[in-house]
Write an enzyme that holds these catalytic residues in place. Structure first.
Site, PDB file in Angstrom:
ATOM      1  CB  ALA A   1      46.353 -15.384  -6.056  1.00 54.86           C
TER       2      ALA A   1
ATOM      3  CG  PHE B   1      46.399  -9.267 -15.959  1.00 52.22           C
ATOM      4  CD1 PHE B   1      46.856  -7.997 -15.651  1.00 52.22           C
ATOM      5  CD2 PHE B   1      46.489  -9.682 -17.283  1.00 52.22           C
ATOM      6  CE1 PHE B   1      47.385  -7.163 -16.625  1.00 52.22           C
ATOM      7  CE2 PHE B   1      47.017  -8.851 -18.269  1.00 52.22           C
ATOM      8  CZ  PHE B   1      47.468  -7.590 -17.928  1.00 52.22           C
TER       9      PHE B   1
ATOM     10  CE1 TYR C   1      35.620 -26.301 -19.346  1.00 51.81           C
ATOM     11  CE2 TYR C   1      36.806 -28.374 -19.437  1.00 51.81           C
ATOM     12  CZ  TYR C   1      36.715 -27.078 -18.996  1.00 51.81           C
ATOM     13  OH  TYR C   1      37.732 -26.544 -18.246  1.00 51.81           O
TER      14      TYR C   1
ATOM     15  CE  LYS D   1      41.270 -26.387 -17.890  1.00 49.16           C
ATOM     16  NZ  LYS D   1      42.055 -25.574 -16.939  1.00 49.16           N
TER      17      LYS D   1
ATOM     18  CB  THR E   1      34.574 -18.925 -11.492  1.00 51.80           C
ATOM     19  OG1 THR E   1      34.816 -19.556 -12.747  1.00 51.80           O
ATOM     20  CG2 THR E   1      34.661 -19.936 -10.370  1.00 51.80           C
TER      21      THR E   1
HETATM   22  P1  NAD Z   1      38.640 -17.232 -12.367  1.00 49.55           P
HETATM   23  O1  NAD Z   1      38.244 -16.485 -13.580  1.00 49.55           O
HETATM   24  O2  NAD Z   1      37.817 -17.077 -11.142  1.00 49.55           O
HETATM   25  O3  NAD Z   1      40.160 -16.863 -11.950  1.00 49.55           O
HETATM   26  C1  NAD Z   1      41.165 -16.633 -12.891  1.00 49.55           C
HETATM   27  C2  NAD Z   1      42.394 -16.028 -12.239  1.00 49.55           C
HETATM   28  O4  NAD Z   1      43.411 -15.879 -13.240  1.00 49.55           O
HETATM   29  C3  NAD Z   1      42.168 -14.617 -11.636  1.00 49.55           C
HETATM   30  O5  NAD Z   1      42.947 -14.498 -10.466  1.00 49.55           O
HETATM   31  C4  NAD Z   1      42.756 -13.687 -12.718  1.00 49.55           C
HETATM   32  O6  NAD Z   1      43.215 -12.435 -12.241  1.00 49.55           O
HETATM   33  C5  NAD Z   1      43.913 -14.548 -13.180  1.00 49.55           C
HETATM   34  N1  NAD Z   1      44.409 -14.188 -14.516  1.00 49.55           N
HETATM   35  C6  NAD Z   1      43.771 -14.250 -15.707  1.00 49.55           C
HETATM   36  N2  NAD Z   1      44.612 -13.874 -16.706  1.00 49.55           N
HETATM   37  C7  NAD Z   1      45.797 -13.578 -16.121  1.00 49.55           C
HETATM   38  C8  NAD Z   1      47.059 -13.141 -16.607  1.00 49.55           C
HETATM   39  N3  NAD Z   1      47.295 -12.943 -17.905  1.00 49.55           N
HETATM   40  N4  NAD Z   1      48.039 -12.904 -15.693  1.00 49.55           N
HETATM   41  C9  NAD Z   1      47.831 -13.083 -14.368  1.00 49.55           C
HETATM   42  N5  NAD Z   1      46.667 -13.535 -13.859  1.00 49.55           N
HETATM   43  C10 NAD Z   1      45.659 -13.767 -14.720  1.00 49.55           C
HETATM   44  O7  NAD Z   1      38.760 -18.753 -12.821  1.00 49.55           O
HETATM   45  P2  NAD Z   1      38.476 -20.163 -12.119  1.00 49.55           P
HETATM   46  O8  NAD Z   1      37.163 -20.655 -12.554  1.00 49.55           O
HETATM   47  O9  NAD Z   1      38.839 -20.148 -10.678  1.00 49.55           O
HETATM   48  O10 NAD Z   1      39.525 -21.047 -12.922  1.00 49.55           O
HETATM   49  C11 NAD Z   1      40.805 -21.376 -12.416  1.00 49.55           C
HETATM   50  C12 NAD Z   1      41.213 -22.720 -12.982  1.00 49.55           C
HETATM   51  O11 NAD Z   1      40.267 -23.718 -12.540  1.00 49.55           O
HETATM   52  C13 NAD Z   1      41.189 -22.763 -14.519  1.00 49.55           C
HETATM   53  O12 NAD Z   1      42.255 -23.560 -14.972  1.00 49.55           O
HETATM   54  C14 NAD Z   1      39.860 -23.448 -14.816  1.00 49.55           C
HETATM   55  O13 NAD Z   1      39.861 -24.098 -16.069  1.00 49.55           O
HETATM   56  C15 NAD Z   1      39.806 -24.450 -13.664  1.00 49.55           C
HETATM   57  N6  NAD Z   1      38.472 -24.996 -13.363  1.00 49.55           N
HETATM   58  C16 NAD Z   1      37.384 -24.199 -13.214  1.00 49.55           C
HETATM   59  C17 NAD Z   1      36.138 -24.776 -12.978  1.00 49.55           C
HETATM   60  C18 NAD Z   1      34.887 -23.933 -12.831  1.00 49.55           C
HETATM   61  O14 NAD Z   1      33.782 -24.487 -12.940  1.00 49.55           O
HETATM   62  N7  NAD Z   1      35.005 -22.653 -12.566  1.00 49.55           N
HETATM   63  C19 NAD Z   1      36.022 -26.170 -12.835  1.00 49.55           C
HETATM   64  C20 NAD Z   1      37.159 -26.947 -12.952  1.00 49.55           C
HETATM   65  C21 NAD Z   1      38.387 -26.358 -13.214  1.00 49.55           C
END
Ligand code: NAD
Length: 399
Positions: free
Chosen positions: A49, A74, A235, A244, A275
């Site tokens: 979150a 985390f 990817y 995925k 991100t």
């Molecule tokens: P992010 O790195 O911004 O956020 C990751 C979150 O996971 C953070 O809140 C972090 O604290 C938490 N986290 C990581 N390891 C943890 C653990 N062991 N315990 C508790 N919390 C933990 O990532 P994001 O880009 O927002 O990705 C989120 C999802 O969206 C992923 O599944 C990613 O594959 C997907 N996604 C991302 C994109 C992109 O371009 N960024 C596109 C499509 C889908």
């Protein structure tokens, strides 16, 4: 402490508390401006979150739907000589704003893959908002300690079956360079599926169900990326793509379970965004720099908060009794990558991909936009912040 950005490759070692707060406030401002989403969820658990899509989901459900939220993440807390990670400051800023708005908000900082953090979250929900009507699963992690076997799995970002040879962007040096990535071994594929696949998502839903903390009609969502053929080898057809696929498998099973109680499980396909986790994927920062240029020119660009707000307002919570099911593609996926995948965008990217180099990067790609977005993730480069001023970096959550 006076805090400056210290970038190392795809990571920034420092983050700025006031800048992170401004970033969170900006996202809250966007959601508030859009007005309330009717029939949105009221009690929400967001796993992952503190940054990216998870933070945007927490902000949208709280400020767009009036939801009470519990966030799991985390993050490193601050110590005397070092600031916390950005998600720590983001979450403190979020909680403060939510409480000022009269919204319930509590957080759990720790390893979401562990039984201990699941149990702590269950206790917090039981003593607080009670059963949840939405679970957002938005983890992006490099490793997982399996809660039953103790095995440590590291996710890798590699092609499968053949060597990848292509271009990537060294974001520190602003250099476009060749990259060769050897294919993953079977063990590496399995480890990546363990970390980023659907097993842990299902474990969370199990824990909530056993504890009686899934409200009638509860839904759960997670996120994936499909993207352009340009990034497929690394990817969608690579190790992360296999993970995925496993997430999608888990969603189908969870959907069958939750449908019996009037709810459902969905994987949402999102657009490529800067991100913390996407910056670590080889090739992707170069693709994003070109993509941002094209999408901004065509007035189609969205950041995480715009994507997530559109997901909630136009796909997930659109009214009806019983609630309308979200529109999906033929594979049951909710598509928020429709703008990225338009022919006009993808066709414009192909020639740019074929000609991009260090020399023309600033001209044909939005590298400056990429860098600004990257620094913003850590609270840098926001308007109105005095970065030369001493700030209290030892912020703590209110109990
Ligand atoms: P992010 O790195 O911004 O956020 C990751 C979150 O996971 C953070 O809140 C972090 O604290 C938490 N986290 C990581 N390891 C943890 C653990 N062991 N315990 C508790 N919390 C933990 O990532 P994001 O880009 O927002 O990705 C989120 C999802 O969206 C992923 O599944 C990613 O594959 C997907 N996604 C991302 C994109 C992109 O371009 N960024 C596109 C499509 C889908």
């Amino acid at each position: 402490m006076i805090i400056e950005p210290k970038t190392r490759g795809f990571f920034c070692l420092t983050s700025h508390p006031t800048g992170c707060e401004a970033n969170v406030r900006e996202q809250i401002g966007y959601v508030t401006e859009q007005g309330q989403i009717a029939d949105g969820p009221k009690n929400v658990l967001v796993i992952g979150a503190s940054t990216g899509y998870g933070l945007a989901s927490r902000i949208t459900t709280a400020f767009g739907c009036g939801a009470g939220t519990v966030g799991v993440f985390f993050e490193k807390e601050p110590i005397a000589r070092r600031p916390a990670t950005a998600g720590w400051y983001n979450s403190i800023a979020f909680e403060r704003a939510a409480k000022t708005a009269g919204l319930y908000a509590k957080s759990v900082n720790g390893d979401a893959f562990s039984d201990e953090i699941k149990a702590r979250t269950v206790d917090l929900l039981r003593d607080g908002i009670g059963p949840v009507d939405l679970v957002v699963y938005s983890l992006a992690s490099p490793r997982r300690i399996h809660p039953k076997t103790g095995e440590v799995a590291h996710s890798v970002l590699k092609p499968i079956g053949k060597v990848y040879e292509g271009l990537t962007l060294d974001t520190d040096k602003k250099i476009v360079k060749s990259i060769t990535i050897e294919p993953a071994t079977e063990e590496e594929v399995a480890a990546t599926v363990s970390v980023m696949g659907g097993e842990d998502w299902a474990m969370w839903i199990d824990a909530l169900e056993v504890a009686g903390l899934l409200a009638p009609g509860a839904r759960t969502i997670s996120f994936t990326y499909i993207g352009s053929k340009l990034t497929w080898p690394i990817y969608r057809a690579g190790t992360i793509g296999k993970a995925k696929e496993d997430l999608e498998r888990a969603a189908t099973a969870l959907d069958e379970r939750l449908a019996t109680r009037g709810g459902g499980a969905h994987v949402c396909v999102m657009k490529a965004l800067v991100t913390q986790s996407s910056s670590a994927i080889p090739v992707v920062p170069l693709y994003i720099s070109l993509l941002y240029r094209v999408m901004k020119e065509k007035n189609l660009h969205e950041g995480s908060i715009e994507q997530i707000h559109r997901l909630f307002a136009t796909h997930l919570y659109t009214g009806g009794s019983p609630p309308l099911l979200p529109p999906t593609d033929e594979h049951g996926l909710i598509r928020l990558d429709d703008r990225e995948m338009r022919d006009e965008v993808q066709n414009a990217l192909v020639p740019l991909w074929g000609t991009v180099s260090t020399e023309n990067l600033s001209e044909i790609a939005d590298f400056e936009g990429y860098q600004a977005e990257f620094l913003k993730l850590f609270g840098f480069g926001l308007a109105g912040i005095d970065y030369a001023a001493d700030v209290d970096h030892q912020l703590q959550f209110e109990s």
